[in-house]
Write a protein that holds these residues in place. Structure first.
Motif, PDB file in Angstrom:
ATOM      1  N   CYS A   1       0.823  -1.207   0.000  1.00  0.00           N
ATOM      2  CA  CYS A   1       0.000   0.000   0.000  1.00  0.00           C
ATOM      3  C   CYS A   1       0.863   1.266   0.000  1.00  0.00           C
ATOM      4  CB  CYS A   1      -0.906  -0.007   1.238  1.00  0.00           C
ATOM      5  SG  CYS A   1      -1.917   1.461   1.432  1.00  0.00           S
ATOM      6  N   ASP A   2       0.537   2.206  -0.907  1.00  0.00           N
ATOM      7  CA  ASP A   2       1.254   3.489  -0.902  1.00  0.00           C
ATOM      8  C   ASP A   2       0.418   4.587  -0.242  1.00  0.00           C
ATOM      9  OD1 ASP A   2      -0.669   3.775  -2.823  1.00  0.00           O
ATOM     10  OD2 ASP A   2       0.702   4.292  -4.458  1.00  0.00           O
ATOM     11  N   GLY A   3      -0.685   4.179   0.400  1.00  0.00           N
ATOM     12  CA  GLY A   3      -1.495   5.109   1.180  1.00  0.00           C
ATOM     13  C   GLY A   3      -1.315   4.862   2.664  1.00  0.00           C
ATOM     14  N   ARG A   4      -2.374   5.115   3.422  1.00  0.00           N
ATOM     15  CA  ARG A   4      -2.343   4.911   4.875  1.00  0.00           C
ATOM     16  C   ARG A   4      -3.254   3.770   5.277  1.00  0.00           C
ATOM     17  NH1 ARG A   4      -4.051  10.174   5.073  1.00  0.00           N
ATOM     18  NH2 ARG A   4      -5.802   9.248   3.939  1.00  0.00           N
ATOM     19  N   VAL A   5      -3.057   3.282   6.478  1.00  0.00           N
ATOM     20  CA  VAL A   5      -4.003   2.349   7.079  1.00  0.00           C
ATOM     21  C   VAL A   5      -4.936   3.174   7.959  1.00  0.00           C
ATOM     22  CG1 VAL A   5      -4.317   0.374   8.611  1.00  0.00           C
ATOM     23  CG2 VAL A   5      -2.373   0.432   7.044  1.00  0.00           C
ATOM     24  N   VAL A   6      -6.224   3.142   7.630  1.00  0.00           N
ATOM     25  CA  VAL A   6      -7.228   3.868   8.414  1.00  0.00           C
ATOM     26  C   VAL A   6      -8.006   2.843   9.226  1.00  0.00           C
ATOM     27  CG1 VAL A   6      -9.222   5.415   8.342  1.00  0.00           C
ATOM     28  CG2 VAL A   6      -7.414   5.617   6.611  1.00  0.00           C
ATOM     29  N   ILE A   7      -8.043   3.022  10.539  1.00  0.00           N
ATOM     30  CA  ILE A   7      -8.708   2.044  11.400  1.00  0.00           C
ATOM     31  C   ILE A   7      -9.899   2.712  12.077  1.00  0.00           C
ATOM     32  CG2 ILE A   7      -8.409   0.316  13.212  1.00  0.00           C
ATOM     33  CD1 ILE A   7      -5.470   0.308  12.683  1.00  0.00           C
ATOM     34  N   THR A   8     -11.043   2.009  12.054  1.00  0.00           N
ATOM     35  CA  THR A   8     -12.282   2.607  12.536  1.00  0.00           C
ATOM     36  C   THR A   8     -13.072   1.626  13.383  1.00  0.00           C
ATOM     37  OG1 THR A   8     -14.258   3.830  11.818  1.00  0.00           O
ATOM     38  CG2 THR A   8     -13.617   1.920  10.486  1.00  0.00           C
ATOM     39  N   GLY A   9     -14.011   2.155  14.145  1.00  0.00           N
ATOM     40  CA  GLY A   9     -14.889   1.362  14.995  1.00  0.00           C
ATOM     41  C   GLY A   9     -15.721   2.295  15.849  1.00  0.00           C
ATOM     42  N   VAL A  10     -16.651   1.739  16.612  1.00  0.00           N
ATOM     43  CA  VAL A  10     -17.452   2.528  17.557  1.00  0.00           C
ATOM     44  C   VAL A  10     -17.362   1.880  18.938  1.00  0.00           C
ATOM     45  CG1 VAL A  10     -19.078   3.450  15.873  1.00  0.00           C
ATOM     46  CG2 VAL A  10     -19.550   1.252  16.952  1.00  0.00           C
ATOM     47  N   GLY A  11     -17.675   2.666  19.962  1.00  0.00           N
ATOM     48  CA  GLY A  11     -17.652   2.127  21.327  1.00  0.00           C
ATOM     49  C   GLY A  11     -16.264   1.640  21.726  1.00  0.00           C
ATOM     50  N   LYS A  12     -16.231   0.465  22.372  1.00  0.00           N
ATOM     51  CA  LYS A  12     -14.944  -0.096  22.801  1.00  0.00           C
ATOM     52  C   LYS A  12     -14.050  -0.393  21.612  1.00  0.00           C
ATOM     53  CE  LYS A  12     -16.489  -0.296  27.082  1.00  0.00           C
ATOM     54  NZ  LYS A  12     -17.874   0.149  26.796  1.00  0.00           N
ATOM     55  N   SER A  13     -14.649  -0.734  20.479  1.00  0.00           N
ATOM     56  CA  SER A  13     -13.852  -1.019  19.281  1.00  0.00           C
ATOM     57  C   SER A  13     -13.084   0.206  18.815  1.00  0.00           C
ATOM     58  CB  SER A  13     -14.756  -1.526  18.150  1.00  0.00           C
ATOM     59  OG  SER A  13     -15.318  -2.778  18.475  1.00  0.00           O
TER      60      SER A  13
END
Length: 322
Positions: free
Chosen positions: A43-55
């Motif tokens: 990957c030549d972009g970024r790693v975007v990490i998402t979730g709601v609450g405890k995640s």
């Protein structure tokens, strides 16, 4: 409030539950995990990490770990994403969505937006039959048997499993990138870990004066040199300016206790020959270890018998290495 009599048993049961869950995870790491790691490496972009609450909290931690080990990452709260933050996702990014159920309403709304942006979607889930898992390009399987909560409701074992999978991902990427100790120090310059890996005696020397006396110097000159330079010691050199010894304030005290006639005392009579030294370029943590092992508080830094400076124990402690 009902008194709980067996607190230790409850605590042990929680830890056993979570430990078993992690052991089970090690058995189900599959090809999707490998392909996900390879995709991130390409990957030549970024790693975007998402979730709601405890995640979301777990996502923030994984982002921090990835950033500190060489994988550029961003945190995006899933609830905020559907109110504008999805704009941070680019077509060359990889989005990791964390959800125990994989069917959370915010996640369901978010998935089409990620697809529309053209980013790859990774599902870190405990339910591989969920909507999120079905829509994902890669599945990081974090299935658990039950939460540690007696009602099987509070996110406990599941969040531990997700966190551990994030660590596994980060370490795989770290090793495959050849991320070294010097790289780690570059990303952690302000902490004690980073300083252990990059701080050298060279960085400390400029802040100290260099106390030096000739081997024939008299006691009065020795005392003035030691206490004016405030390092508790002075180096002793011969007529060719070569290091031959050291005198510490402790040496002075011991000499004064033994000698009554001090008028003719010179540096030669007091000094300790062959003092402990370190070379320029020595890591500060190594210098600290030497001082601790020899029970001394200062070291002379040299290069081919030439004195370049002093490092004091307090200098290193002040840097917060320990």
């Amino acid at each position: 409030m009902k008194l709980v009599k067996n607190i230790k048993k409850i605590a042990k049961d929680v830890l056993i539950n979570e430990a078993k869950a992690l052991e089970n995870l090690s058995e189900i790491v599959g090809e999707d995990f490998e392909r996900c790691v390879e995709e991130i490496l390409r990957c030549d972009g970024r790693v975007v990490i998402t979730g709601v609450g405890k995640s979301a909290i777990v996502a923030s931690k994984i982002v921090a770990t990835l950033n500190s080990t060489g994988t550029p990452s961003l945190f995006m709260h899933a609830a905020d994403a559907i109110h504008g933050d999805i704009g941070m996702v680019q077509s060359n990014d990889i989005v990791i969505c964390i959800s125990k159920s994989g069917n959370t309403s915010e996640v369901k709304v978010l998935i089409p937006l990620i697809k529309r942006a053209g980013a790859k979607l990774v599902a870190l889930v405990s339910n591989t039959s969920s909507y999120l898992a079905e829509q994902a390009d890669y599945i990081l399987n974090a299935t658990i048997e039950s939460e540690a909560c007696p009602n099987n409701l509070a996110p406990t074992t599941s969040t531990t499993a997700h966190m551990a999978m994030g660590d596994a991902l980060a370490v795989c990427l770290l090793e495959l990138r050849g991320f070294s100790k010097s790289d780690f120090a570059r990303f952690h310059p302000g902490g004690s870990l980073g300083k252990k890996l990059y701080l050298r005696v060279d960085d400390i020397l400029p802040f100290n004066e260099i106390p030096v006396v000739n081997v024939d110097a008299h006691l009065n000159d020795i005392i003035i040199e030691i206490y004016s330079k405030r390092l508790g010691a002075t180096a002793v050199v011969n007529n060719h300016n070569k290091l031959i010894g050291i005198i510490t304030d402790g040496d002075l005290r011991r000499m004064l206790q033994k000698q009554s006639n001090i008028k003719e005392i010179t540096a030669r009579d007091i000094m300790t020959s062959h003092p402990t030294t370190v070379k320029i370029g020595t890591y500060a943590v190594k210098a600290l270890n030497i001082m601790q092992s020899k029970n001394i508080t200062q070291l002379i830094v040299t290069e081919e018998d030439q004195i370049l400076g002093f490092v004091h124990l307090h200098d290193i402690l002040k840097e917060g290495i320990v």
